[in-house]
Design an enzyme around this catalytic site. Structure first.
Site, short mmCIF file in Angstrom:
data_model
loop_
_atom_site.label_atom_id
_atom_site.label_comp_id
_atom_site.label_asym_id
_atom_site.label_seq_id
_atom_site.Cartn_x
_atom_site.Cartn_y
_atom_site.Cartn_z
N TYR A 162 23.88 55.51 92.00
CA TYR A 162 24.83 56.19 92.87
C TYR A 162 24.50 56.01 94.35
CZ TYR A 162 27.18 58.76 89.12
OH TYR A 162 27.91 59.10 88.02
N LYS A 229 15.80 57.45 80.65
CA LYS A 229 16.06 56.34 79.73
C LYS A 229 14.95 55.31 79.94
CE LYS A 229 18.60 54.21 76.71
NZ LYS A 229 18.57 54.64 75.30
N ASP A 283 19.76 59.40 75.65
CA ASP A 283 20.76 59.46 74.57
C ASP A 283 20.43 60.55 73.56
OD1 ASP A 283 19.16 56.79 74.75
OD2 ASP A 283 19.01 57.39 72.65
N ASP A 307 24.81 63.35 85.72
CA ASP A 307 26.26 63.46 85.89
C ASP A 307 26.93 63.58 84.53
OD1 ASP A 307 28.71 63.51 87.07
OD2 ASP A 307 28.70 61.46 87.79
#
Ligand code: NAP
Length: 416
Positions: A162, A229, A283, A307
């Site tokens: 971002y 992640k 995840d 987000d």
């Protein structure tokens, strides 16, 4: 003296100060507001009535907010002229007056600004996006036990994909970057790729995790989870996790205990008075908050994961219509609706003002005006439990009385 061109600072208000690491809030603090675009004005007018009534009820006239309007989005164009989506003095005012609350803003199409919210976060270095997600009885929910979810998400706000470092497929800068990387680092990026850069620093990650841990300590929460992640993106997301553990070890070793140590040294039981620090792959956390929500409490996440995760979590307890949020640095905070402008409902007095109202509850807590915040929260619970709700909830409930935005606010006020 008022140094602003179009911002009128109320003479009866006192500026909030930040002294020796503490917010100093008088009984008549100046608080800035941005009404917002689309449905923003409907929502803001309803919310402001609730805020003023709650303060009056809680403090019997001893405290009162001195509201000052600042401008961003379409209203800023009307007041300041062409292309003035986010006037400099709006940013200046927030820096100076510390606390603001805002409705949703239209994202300009074309022009220099990608998103007003992202611009505000970057210009003011609002590095933490804080989103509490919990259930209010009676709210329609797609899960069986929505009451088990009660988390506060701390999302890093300034880095990651971002950061706005992107190069368009086929453009000269994208081509030369691809050539540079392929040649110097022996990679094989396709020539027609668009390129986005994902910077994540020790500085940015640590200050975010530190804020999450401080919140957990202050609010007597049981655990903090680092979401990442890192199994795939080792040097960005993986590093986020490592830096998170590092800051915990360096600065909070008296109160934080890691999951590893709990199993190695304490038979899997968290010792009395300690806060558990664990980490989960991004995840898997989406499954975890659905299947074992009670095991999670405070979450610290990089920008993109946060987000997605905050909206997914909000959906479990009623959706964006009542999901509050805040963007914070050390001394500045903007409280805001987490949904967009919902333009098709603009001016219809229809939309749910819950997101801004609950953002106000966060704001009152930040100001130390907890009684006003608690009154609003209780009154909103009571209103929803009595099935007096806006259209978005009414369509998912049986026996609900659908009311307008303004009527929902009035119902909350009468339940204060
Ligand atoms: P949106 O404004 O969030 O609206 C999408 C849908 O979500 C609405 O049509 C409505 O669903 C539901 N919804 C949103 N807010 C609600 C509320 N308060 N009460 C009840 N339902 C609500 O998303 P969008 O249409 O994608 O975006 C519109 C504009 O807002 C864009 O310019 C976007 O960039 C901007 N935006 C701003 C912010 C922000 O300022 N924080 C955030 C996101 C988007 P139904 O149609 O099913 O009733």
């Amino acid at each position: 003296m008022n140094k602003f061109t179009n911002i009128s600072i109320p003479a009866e208000g006192t500026q909030i100060q930040f002294t020796d690491g503490n917010l100093v809030v008088a009984d008549n603090p100046i608080i800035l507001f941005i009404e917002g675009d689309g449905t923003g004005p409907d929502i803001w007018q309803a919310s402001k009535r609730v805020f003023d009534a709650a303060v009056e009820k809680a403090y019997g006239g001893k405290k009162k907010i001195a509201w000052a309007e600042i401008y961003a989005g379409e209203k800023a164009l009307a007041v300041y002229g062409e292309n003035q989506w986010l006037p400099d003095e709006t940013v200046e005012a927030i820096k100076q007056y510390k606390v603001a609350i805002k409705g949703p803003l239209t994202t300009p199409v074309g022009g220099g600004i990608r998103s007003l919210n992202v611009a505000l976060r970057q210009l003011l270095d609002l590095f933490a996006c804080v989103r509490p997600v919990k259930y209010y009885a009676g709210t329609p929910s797609p899960v069986k036990r929505p009451q088990d979810l009660d988390i506060v998400l701390f999302r890093e706000n300034t880095e990651d994909v971002y950061a706005g470092i992107e190069f368009k497929s086929g453009a000269d800068d994208a081509k030369s970057l691809i050539e540079y990387i392929n040649k110097n680092f022996n990679k094989n990026i396709r020539q027609d790729s668009g390129i986005g850069i994902k910077p994540m620093s020790a500085f940015g990650s640590k200050r975010l995790v530190k804020k999450a841990i401080e919140f957990a300590i202050e609010h007597k929460r049981k655990n903090v989870t680092l979401v990442h992640k890192g199994n795939i993106m080792k040097f960005t997301e993986g590093a986020f996790k490592e830096w998170g553990y590092e800051v915990a070890r360096d600065e909070f070793s008296d109160i934080i205990i890691t999951e590893d140590d709990v199993f190695k040294l304490h038979d899997g039981k968290v010792p009395e008075g300690k806060i558990l620090l664990k980490d989960r792959i991004a995840d898997s956390i989406f499954q975890q908050i659905l299947l074992r929500p009670a095991e999670y409490d405070v979450l610290a996440t990089p920008n993109l994961n946060g987000d997605y995760l905050s909206d997914a979590a909000a959906a479990q307890v009623g959706g964006l219509g009542i999901a509050p949020g805040a963007n914070m640095s050390y001394d500045v905070a903007i409280f805001e609706a987490t949904h967009g402008t919902a333009p098709k409902y603009a001016g219809l007095d229809k939309i749910n003002p819950g997101s801004v109202i609950l953002s106000g509850v966060m704001m009152f807590e930040f100001l130390g005006w907890t009684k006003a915040g608690q009154l609003i929260e209780k009154a909103m619970k009571k209103t929803i439990r009595s099935k007096v709700v806006t259209y978005d909830f009414a369509r998912l409930m049986t026996g609900a009385k659908e009311v307008k935005t303004s009527e929902f606010a009035s119902a909350i006020i009468s339940n204060l």
